[in-house]
Write a protein that holds these residues in place. Sequence first.
Motif, PDB file in Angstrom:
ATOM      1  N   GLN A   1       0.865  -1.187   0.000  1.00 36.88           N
ATOM      2  CA  GLN A   1       0.000   0.000   0.000  1.00 36.88           C
ATOM      3  C   GLN A   1       0.903   1.239   0.000  1.00 36.88           C
ATOM      4  OE1 GLN A   1      -2.114   2.218  -0.596  1.00 36.88           O
ATOM      5  NE2 GLN A   1      -3.855   1.248   0.402  1.00 36.88           N
ATOM      6  N   PHE A   2       1.062   1.827  -1.179  1.00 36.23           N
ATOM      7  CA  PHE A   2       2.016   2.928  -1.306  1.00 36.23           C
ATOM      8  C   PHE A   2       1.536   4.222  -0.672  1.00 36.23           C
ATOM      9  CE2 PHE A   2       3.872   0.268  -4.653  1.00 36.23           C
ATOM     10  CZ  PHE A   2       5.187   0.320  -4.226  1.00 36.23           C
ATOM     11  N   ARG A   3       0.318   4.225  -0.140  1.00 33.70           N
ATOM     12  CA  ARG A   3      -0.146   5.452   0.524  1.00 33.70           C
ATOM     13  C   ARG A   3       0.183   5.422   2.012  1.00 33.70           C
ATOM     14  NH1 ARG A   3      -4.153   3.349  -2.652  1.00 33.70           N
ATOM     15  NH2 ARG A   3      -4.455   4.434  -4.630  1.00 33.70           N
ATOM     16  N   SER A   4       0.868   4.362   2.444  1.00 33.65           N
ATOM     17  CA  SER A   4       1.156   4.228   3.874  1.00 33.65           C
ATOM     18  C   SER A   4       2.575   4.698   4.188  1.00 33.65           C
ATOM     19  CB  SER A   4       1.012   2.765   4.278  1.00 33.65           C
ATOM     20  OG  SER A   4       1.706   2.542   5.472  1.00 33.65           O
TER      21      SER A   4
ATOM     22  N   LEU B   1      22.390  12.372 -13.431  1.00 33.73           N
ATOM     23  CA  LEU B   1      21.096  13.015 -13.709  1.00 33.73           C
ATOM     24  C   LEU B   1      20.153  12.028 -14.385  1.00 33.73           C
ATOM     25  CD1 LEU B   1      19.369  15.626 -13.811  1.00 33.73           C
ATOM     26  CD2 LEU B   1      20.288  15.983 -16.098  1.00 33.73           C
ATOM     27  N   ILE B   2      20.685  11.331 -15.391  1.00 30.61           N
ATOM     28  CA  ILE B   2      19.837  10.363 -16.098  1.00 30.61           C
ATOM     29  C   ILE B   2      19.401   9.259 -15.129  1.00 30.61           C
ATOM     30  CG2 ILE B   2      19.834   8.625 -17.934  1.00 30.61           C
ATOM     31  CD1 ILE B   2      21.742  10.535 -19.468  1.00 30.61           C
ATOM     32  N   GLY B   3      20.344   8.787 -14.319  1.00 28.24           N
ATOM     33  CA  GLY B   3      20.010   7.757 -13.332  1.00 28.24           C
ATOM     34  C   GLY B   3      18.912   8.217 -12.397  1.00 28.24           C
ATOM     35  N   GLY B   4      19.011   9.464 -11.958  1.00 32.02           N
ATOM     36  CA  GLY B   4      17.996  10.005 -11.053  1.00 32.02           C
ATOM     37  C   GLY B   4      16.641  10.088 -11.721  1.00 32.02           C
ATOM     38  N   ILE B   5      16.624  10.575 -12.976  1.00 36.51           N
ATOM     39  CA  ILE B   5      15.337  10.712 -13.670  1.00 36.51           C
ATOM     40  C   ILE B   5      14.722   9.330 -13.892  1.00 36.51           C
ATOM     41  CG2 ILE B   5      14.278  11.396 -15.852  1.00 36.51           C
ATOM     42  CD1 ILE B   5      16.295  13.722 -15.932  1.00 36.51           C
ATOM     43  N   VAL B   6      15.548   8.397 -14.330  1.00 37.85           N
ATOM     44  CA  VAL B   6      15.020   7.043 -14.565  1.00 37.85           C
ATOM     45  C   VAL B   6      14.499   6.459 -13.243  1.00 37.85           C
ATOM     46  CG1 VAL B   6      15.688   4.689 -15.180  1.00 37.85           C
ATOM     47  CG2 VAL B   6      16.445   6.597 -16.587  1.00 37.85           C
ATOM     48  N   GLY B   7      15.277   6.624 -12.151  1.00 40.87           N
ATOM     49  CA  GLY B   7      14.842   6.106 -10.856  1.00 40.87           C
ATOM     50  C   GLY B   7      13.523   6.711 -10.419  1.00 40.87           C
ATOM     51  N   GLY B   8      13.415   8.027 -10.561  1.00 39.80           N
ATOM     52  CA  GLY B   8      12.192   8.710 -10.146  1.00 39.80           C
ATOM     53  C   GLY B   8      10.992   8.270 -10.959  1.00 39.80           C
ATOM     54  N   LEU B   9      11.162   8.211 -12.287  1.00 37.10           N
ATOM     55  CA  LEU B   9      10.042   7.809 -13.137  1.00 37.10           C
ATOM     56  C   LEU B   9       9.654   6.355 -12.853  1.00 37.10           C
ATOM     57  CD1 LEU B   9      10.938   9.443 -16.578  1.00 37.10           C
ATOM     58  CD2 LEU B   9       9.192  10.136 -14.937  1.00 37.10           C
ATOM     59  N   ALA B  10      10.679   5.516 -12.641  1.00 44.35           N
ATOM     60  CA  ALA B  10      10.372   4.106 -12.362  1.00 44.35           C
ATOM     61  C   ALA B  10       9.613   3.991 -11.046  1.00 44.35           C
ATOM     62  CB  ALA B  10      11.662   3.293 -12.315  1.00 44.35           C
TER      63      ALA B  10
ATOM     64  N   PRO C   1      -0.074  12.799  -4.405  1.00 43.31           N
ATOM     65  CA  PRO C   1       0.795  13.336  -3.353  1.00 43.31           C
ATOM     66  C   PRO C   1       1.383  12.236  -2.463  1.00 43.31           C
ATOM     67  CG  PRO C   1      -1.196  14.630  -3.501  1.00 43.31           C
ATOM     68  CD  PRO C   1      -1.414  13.403  -4.335  1.00 43.31           C
ATOM     69  N   ALA C   2       0.617  11.156  -2.289  1.00 43.16           N
ATOM     70  CA  ALA C   2       1.109  10.067  -1.448  1.00 43.16           C
ATOM     71  C   ALA C   2       2.215   9.277  -2.140  1.00 43.16           C
ATOM     72  CB  ALA C   2      -0.040   9.137  -1.087  1.00 43.16           C
ATOM     73  N   PHE C   3       2.369   9.479  -3.448  1.00 40.43           N
ATOM     74  CA  PHE C   3       3.400   8.724  -4.169  1.00 40.43           C
ATOM     75  C   PHE C   3       4.734   9.464  -4.193  1.00 40.43           C
ATOM     76  CE2 PHE C   3      -0.222   6.932  -7.005  1.00 40.43           C
ATOM     77  CZ  PHE C   3      -0.644   6.152  -5.954  1.00 40.43           C
TER      78      PHE C   3
ATOM     79  N   GLN D   1       4.339   2.863  -8.617  1.00 35.50           N
ATOM     80  CA  GLN D   1       3.234   3.146  -7.690  1.00 35.50           C
ATOM     81  C   GLN D   1       1.943   3.375  -8.451  1.00 35.50           C
ATOM     82  OE1 GLN D   1       4.473   5.656  -4.152  1.00 35.50           O
ATOM     83  NE2 GLN D   1       6.008   6.191  -5.651  1.00 35.50           N
ATOM     84  N   TYR D   2       2.031   4.095  -9.590  1.00 38.95           N
ATOM     85  CA  TYR D   2       0.829   4.347 -10.370  1.00 38.95           C
ATOM     86  C   TYR D   2       0.250   3.030 -10.854  1.00 38.95           C
ATOM     87  CZ  TYR D   2      -2.317   6.051 -13.914  1.00 38.95           C
ATOM     88  OH  TYR D   2      -3.442   6.289 -14.642  1.00 38.95           O
ATOM     89  N   TRP D   3       1.110   2.220 -11.434  1.00 37.66           N
ATOM     90  CA  TRP D   3       0.616   0.981 -12.037  1.00 37.66           C
ATOM     91  C   TRP D   3       0.033   0.043 -10.978  1.00 37.66           C
ATOM     92  CZ3 TRP D   3       2.236  -4.272 -12.068  1.00 37.66           C
ATOM     93  CH2 TRP D   3       1.575  -5.052 -13.038  1.00 37.66           C
ATOM     94  N   THR D   4       0.729  -0.099  -9.831  1.00 38.62           N
ATOM     95  CA  THR D   4       0.201  -1.030  -8.833  1.00 38.62           C
ATOM     96  C   THR D   4      -1.051  -0.479  -8.160  1.00 38.62           C
ATOM     97  OG1 THR D   4       1.636  -0.116  -7.130  1.00 38.62           O
ATOM     98  CG2 THR D   4       2.464  -2.004  -8.314  1.00 38.62           C
TER      99      THR D   4
END
Lengths: 477, 177
Positions: free
Chosen positions: A176-179, B60-69, B95-97, B74-77
């Motif tokens: 649960q990523f909101r936790s 920088l690229i590593g950071g962007i890739v890490g952040g997007l991943a 915001p929670a992500f 989180q979005y997908w799950t």
Amino acid sequence: MADKKPTKGSKQKGAPVSAGAGSRSLSSHLPPVVEPGYTMATVADKISEVVLTQNTPRGWYIGLAFSFALTMLLLVSITWLLVRGVGIWGINVPVAWAFAIINFVWWIGIGHAGTLISAILLLLRQDWRTSINRFAEAMTLFAVACAGLYPLLHMGRPWLAYWLFPYPNTMGMWPQFRSPLVWDVFAVTTYLLVSLMFWYIGLIPDLATLRDRSPSRTGRIVYGLLAMGWRGSARHWHRYEMTYLLLAGLSTPLVVSVHTIVSFDFAVAQVPGWHATVFPPYFVAGAVYAGFAMVVILAIPLRRFYGLQDFVTMRHLDHMARIMLATGLFVAYGYMIETFMAWYSGSVYESSLMNNRFTGPYAILYWSLLLFNVLIPQGLWFARVRSSTTALFMIAISVSIGMWLERFIIVVVSLHRDFLPSSWGMYYPTFWDWSMYLGSIGLFFSLLFLFLRFLPMISIFEMRTLLPESEVKEDLG
Amino acid sequence: MSAGIYGLMAEFSDPSALVSAARKTREAGYVRIDAYTPYPIEELDEAIGIHHTRLPMIALIGGIVGGLAGFGLQYWTSVIDYPINVGGRPLFSWPAFIPVAFECTILGAALSAVFGMLGLNGLPQPYHPVFNVPRFALASRDRFFLCIEAADPNFDADETWSFLSRLQPRQVSQVDE
């Protein structure tokens, strides 16, 4: 940098450690960062001697034996915990979180000073950090390792700890990523990995020094493998310094985010005493406060035992004392705002919580907290206190106890009386609560003793850059 | 070009001598040169011609890739693969992500900086010819070395040897392959 003399600070702009010209002129009355009379060779000898000597000091054996005995106590406690479950601790509803989370926050907080010293002070060009950053970083790693034990063991089924991580599984579920508890997993894992990389990268050139100086074949092979073939090439140094700066720049927001997320574990919940917007900055300041106290607790005996007073000078202790004083005031402000908001909110739950803190069954702990964490550290205002190692050591111990009490009050006192009087209860720690806590202190010190014996506790190559002879004198344009 | 020789190496006892020697070597037209020092010396970068490094870009690229991943995971799950309706709150509660995405950004950037540095430096490297010079062990202590590699177009064993000797080193040694 406007400095008249051609100091190193004005020359070595990109060096990981450069003497800040500004800091030098401001603190010219303070003792030097390295006592005079050292050369590059003697600096290396003095620091590597501790590691390469064949005669281990007896004090080291005694210290390790004692810490290792406590580590055994930890192993016994963990074994019993796995056999019987978390019921061996004093936790129950309503206080389901107690020592496990108190000690987790306490240890994580202690770790933060290491990152602050290695990253933030590097970016601020504070050259005095050089002689303390290595063991402070080691302290971070070991403290995070101790911290990590608690949430794992508190889960009840630690063998399923991998469920915390997002991986495709046959249950078809995701975390649960909101936790905030899941945020914690990511924050602490990232923190551990980045601290480990920062520490190891900093060690590589010194491992090469040990490889080249070790009298034993085993030493040459082991340090040689760890040094990865480092040869001090100018091209390598160029990228190395860039990496070091990048890691410092990345660790700085990271360390702030980690304790912010730890504070979200509480602040996002609605329990009175937890639900406060002041928590993130107040937790970060408290972490730095506790961490510097631990660095002082470690540095004072170490410099005496290993005769390193020339490298860890009174100036270092003075600076650390000032940081403790400043962060201690932030923390005191946090206590004040908590009390003020409890009154100003007009919420009956908040004000009854505060009343319970002041006069409830755990009131003695709250008043001890104010004594240990706010009153006693005010001694640091006085130069005479800051220049006495005994007084500093006692104050640092007081802060460590105080910060532990702070977490006890936040966790236990908030939980034991919440909204409904019918669900109120008391929490008393059991033998196994205490044995795990003492055991984790034993684990921390065992790791620290092993580190002192097998790795250089002060960065040799960075100490070289502080010497006057390291400076490049150029007469041709 | 001489077979079996990696290059010639001059030893200096202080950083200023090394930097001025490196500068003269560059001026004499040598390009395949490297210096070995016990601590980083900024003046050397310019003296032996090190301009910039790609590391900040890699990080920088590593950071962007890490952040997007991290954010994408989180979005997908939370929205697509395992949506849980909690009191009708939005599934895409971005915001929670942010905390996890932030940590993944830092982790991605730090991993790429560290492994990028090791990769570009060619480490770990079990063998390198410079270690064949017995006195090279002092490069991690208090000596400074300058090496002109045999791969340099201007390299000539005798001429380069006498060139290095004119730079007033403590000694010149041959680096065997």
